[in-house]
Design a protein around this motif. Sequence first.
Motif, short mmCIF file in Angstrom:
data_model
loop_
_atom_site.label_atom_id
_atom_site.label_comp_id
_atom_site.label_asym_id
_atom_site.label_seq_id
_atom_site.Cartn_x
_atom_site.Cartn_y
_atom_site.Cartn_z
N HIS A 60 0.96 -1.06 -0.19
CA HIS A 60 0.15 0.46 0.00
C HIS A 60 0.93 0.84 0.31
N LEU A 118 1.98 4.86 1.06
CA LEU A 118 1.84 6.13 1.67
C LEU A 118 1.71 7.36 1.65
N ASN A 119 0.46 7.78 0.35
CA ASN A 119 0.40 8.52 -0.18
C ASN A 119 0.70 10.17 0.83
N ASP A 141 3.30 10.82 2.35
CA ASP A 141 4.19 10.93 2.48
C ASP A 141 5.35 10.78 1.85
N THR A 143 7.45 7.60 -3.74
CA THR A 143 6.59 7.33 -2.21
C THR A 143 6.94 6.49 -1.49
N LYS A 188 3.72 0.29 0.77
CA LYS A 188 4.13 -0.28 2.95
C LYS A 188 3.55 -2.22 1.96
N ILE A 201 8.92 -1.02 4.13
CA ILE A 201 8.87 -0.02 3.73
C ILE A 201 9.76 -0.50 2.55
N ASP A 221 -4.97 4.05 -3.98
CA ASP A 221 -5.23 3.83 -2.67
C ASP A 221 -5.30 1.96 -2.65
N LEU A 244 9.59 7.58 9.37
CA LEU A 244 9.17 5.60 8.79
C LEU A 244 10.61 4.78 9.10
#
Length: 238
Positions: A71, A73-74, A76, A94, A97, A103, A127, A171
């Motif tokens: 997914h 982590l927009n 960040d 971007t 995760k 990450i 998303d 992060l």
Amino acid sequence: MRRIVLGFFVVLFVGAFTALGVWQVQRLAWKTDLIARVDARVHAPAVPAPTNWDAVTRQTDEYRHVRVSGHFLNADESQVYTLSELGAGYWVMTPLKTDDGRIVYINRGFVTEDKKAPKTRPQGQLDGEVTVTGLLRMPEVKGWLFQQPNDPAQDMWYRRDVQQMANAHHLGPVAPYFIDADAGAVPGGWPKGGLTVIRFPNSHLQYAITWFSLALLLAGASIWMTWFRKPEDGEDSI
């Protein structure tokens, strides 16, 4: 005595030029092998991105075609200033995760300067679970000559130092590489992936010819001066 001294320097420089030519031939073989290995990696089917981060090296892994799922982590996201074939703009970096909590930074691609802010391209802020394929790249820890340093406090980025970005967004540890996403359809059209530039200058053959030619010319001139040229009146023989 004069002839001995001149002969010494001729032998010295002919040997040096020849050695430089041989070194360039060796560099040519190394560069040719490197280009072949990178080309094979780029065009190979995508394999899972490395999870044994300690084993990842530039020599064995850079430009490997990989895939990873997770997914985005927009919130960040970081934008890194660049000049691309599409003009001035930004790489959209971007963090992704994975299901096991790792990450990995994804260079999702290029956006123009007017598309820097995520709110200008809301459709592209994906998303849900995604699978990304692309080329594994090593972090840009050191900048080019005259390149501005990153300014994390001002959220201004000029090189893709993923751990520095991760630290700025709290992060924690991230993969010691990032992935340049392949080209593909993105809702809204931005970011544009698939813009990795792979270019290895390979002028070693020309350099080798130059050094060998200098060695040959110097040796030839020395032989001519020593054995074939007749000294003019009043001129000492070498």
